[in-house]
Scaffold this motif. Sequence first.
Motif, PDB file in Angstrom:
ATOM      1  N   LEU A   1       0.824  -1.209   0.000  1.00  0.00           N
ATOM      2  CA  LEU A   1       0.000   0.000   0.000  1.00  0.00           C
ATOM      3  C   LEU A   1       0.861   1.263   0.000  1.00  0.00           C
ATOM      4  O   LEU A   1       0.504   2.264  -0.620  1.00  0.00           O
ATOM      5  N   MET A   2       2.009   1.193   0.649  1.00  0.00           N
ATOM      6  CA  MET A   2       2.877   2.366   0.751  1.00  0.00           C
ATOM      7  C   MET A   2       3.811   2.529  -0.451  1.00  0.00           C
ATOM      8  O   MET A   2       4.445   3.569  -0.592  1.00  0.00           O
ATOM      9  N   THR A   3       3.905   1.538  -1.335  1.00  0.00           N
ATOM     10  CA  THR A   3       4.771   1.650  -2.509  1.00  0.00           C
ATOM     11  C   THR A   3       4.005   2.264  -3.681  1.00  0.00           C
ATOM     12  O   THR A   3       2.858   2.669  -3.548  1.00  0.00           O
ATOM     13  N   SER A   4       4.651   2.308  -4.832  1.00  0.00           N
ATOM     14  CA  SER A   4       4.029   2.908  -6.016  1.00  0.00           C
ATOM     15  C   SER A   4       2.824   2.107  -6.504  1.00  0.00           C
ATOM     16  O   SER A   4       1.937   2.661  -7.152  1.00  0.00           O
ATOM     17  N   GLU A   5       2.777   0.798  -6.202  1.00  0.00           N
ATOM     18  CA  GLU A   5       1.630  -0.006  -6.616  1.00  0.00           C
ATOM     19  C   GLU A   5       0.350   0.420  -5.901  1.00  0.00           C
ATOM     20  O   GLU A   5      -0.737   0.298  -6.433  1.00  0.00           O
ATOM     21  N   GLY A   6       0.472   0.928  -4.703  1.00  0.00           N
ATOM     22  CA  GLY A   6      -0.695   1.346  -3.933  1.00  0.00           C
ATOM     23  C   GLY A   6      -1.063   2.803  -4.110  1.00  0.00           C
ATOM     24  O   GLY A   6      -1.943   3.319  -3.420  1.00  0.00           O
ATOM     25  N   GLU A   7      -0.406   3.480  -5.038  1.00  0.00           N
ATOM     26  CA  GLU A   7      -0.647   4.919  -5.241  1.00  0.00           C
ATOM     27  C   GLU A   7      -2.110   5.225  -5.561  1.00  0.00           C
ATOM     28  O   GLU A   7      -2.711   6.125  -4.979  1.00  0.00           O
ATOM     29  N   GLY A   8      -2.707   4.475  -6.502  1.00  0.00           N
ATOM     30  CA  GLY A   8      -4.084   4.735  -6.888  1.00  0.00           C
ATOM     31  C   GLY A   8      -5.089   4.354  -5.814  1.00  0.00           C
ATOM     32  O   GLY A   8      -6.170   4.936  -5.722  1.00  0.00           O
ATOM     33  N   VAL A   9      -4.734   3.396  -4.980  1.00  0.00           N
ATOM     34  CA  VAL A   9      -5.647   2.930  -3.935  1.00  0.00           C
ATOM     35  C   VAL A   9      -5.657   3.885  -2.751  1.00  0.00           C
ATOM     36  O   VAL A   9      -6.695   4.096  -2.123  1.00  0.00           O
ATOM     37  N   ARG A  10      -4.519   4.478  -2.444  1.00  0.00           N
ATOM     38  CA  ARG A  10      -4.437   5.373  -1.282  1.00  0.00           C
ATOM     39  C   ARG A  10      -5.381   6.556  -1.399  1.00  0.00           C
ATOM     40  O   ARG A  10      -5.852   7.078  -0.389  1.00  0.00           O
ATOM     41  N   ARG A  11      -5.695   6.971  -2.616  1.00  0.00           N
ATOM     42  CA  ARG A  11      -6.586   8.123  -2.799  1.00  0.00           C
ATOM     43  C   ARG A  11      -8.021   7.836  -2.372  1.00  0.00           C
ATOM     44  O   ARG A  11      -8.741   8.740  -1.989  1.00  0.00           O
ATOM     45  N   VAL A  12      -8.436   6.568  -2.447  1.00  0.00           N
ATOM     46  CA  VAL A  12      -9.832   6.236  -2.157  1.00  0.00           C
ATOM     47  C   VAL A  12     -10.025   5.610  -0.777  1.00  0.00           C
ATOM     48  O   VAL A  12     -11.148   5.256  -0.421  1.00  0.00           O
TER      49      VAL A  12
END
Length: 108
Positions: free
Chosen positions: A74-85
């Motif tokens: 979640l804290m890496t670049s893969e979780g970038e889009g998820v952190r917004r929601v």
Amino acid sequence: TLTDDVGSPVPRGKWTGGSCGFKGVNRSGYEAGYQCAVRAFKRLAELQVEVPAVRLEILFKGFGQGRDAVYKALMTSEGEGVRRVINRVTDATPIKIGGTRAKKMRRL
């Protein structure tokens, strides 16, 4: 498992270490948890296209390598889009208070 607000599972919204291609003891390892999290993030990206106003609550249960792997993903670049929601992060780990004596811990 990815569920809606009522608690029903979303279609194609469940991942395990075995479904991600890991066998035997590796299913419960760190890398299996990380790969499951990445697949969940991809499915969430598909859901964001279908329902733009999607909100997300992350519920952690239990301790272990899988929990750490999901958090790191979640804290890496893969979780970038998820952190917004993400609306809320909750820890629902059951805590044992009293009760009978636990079984002897297994050591490998």
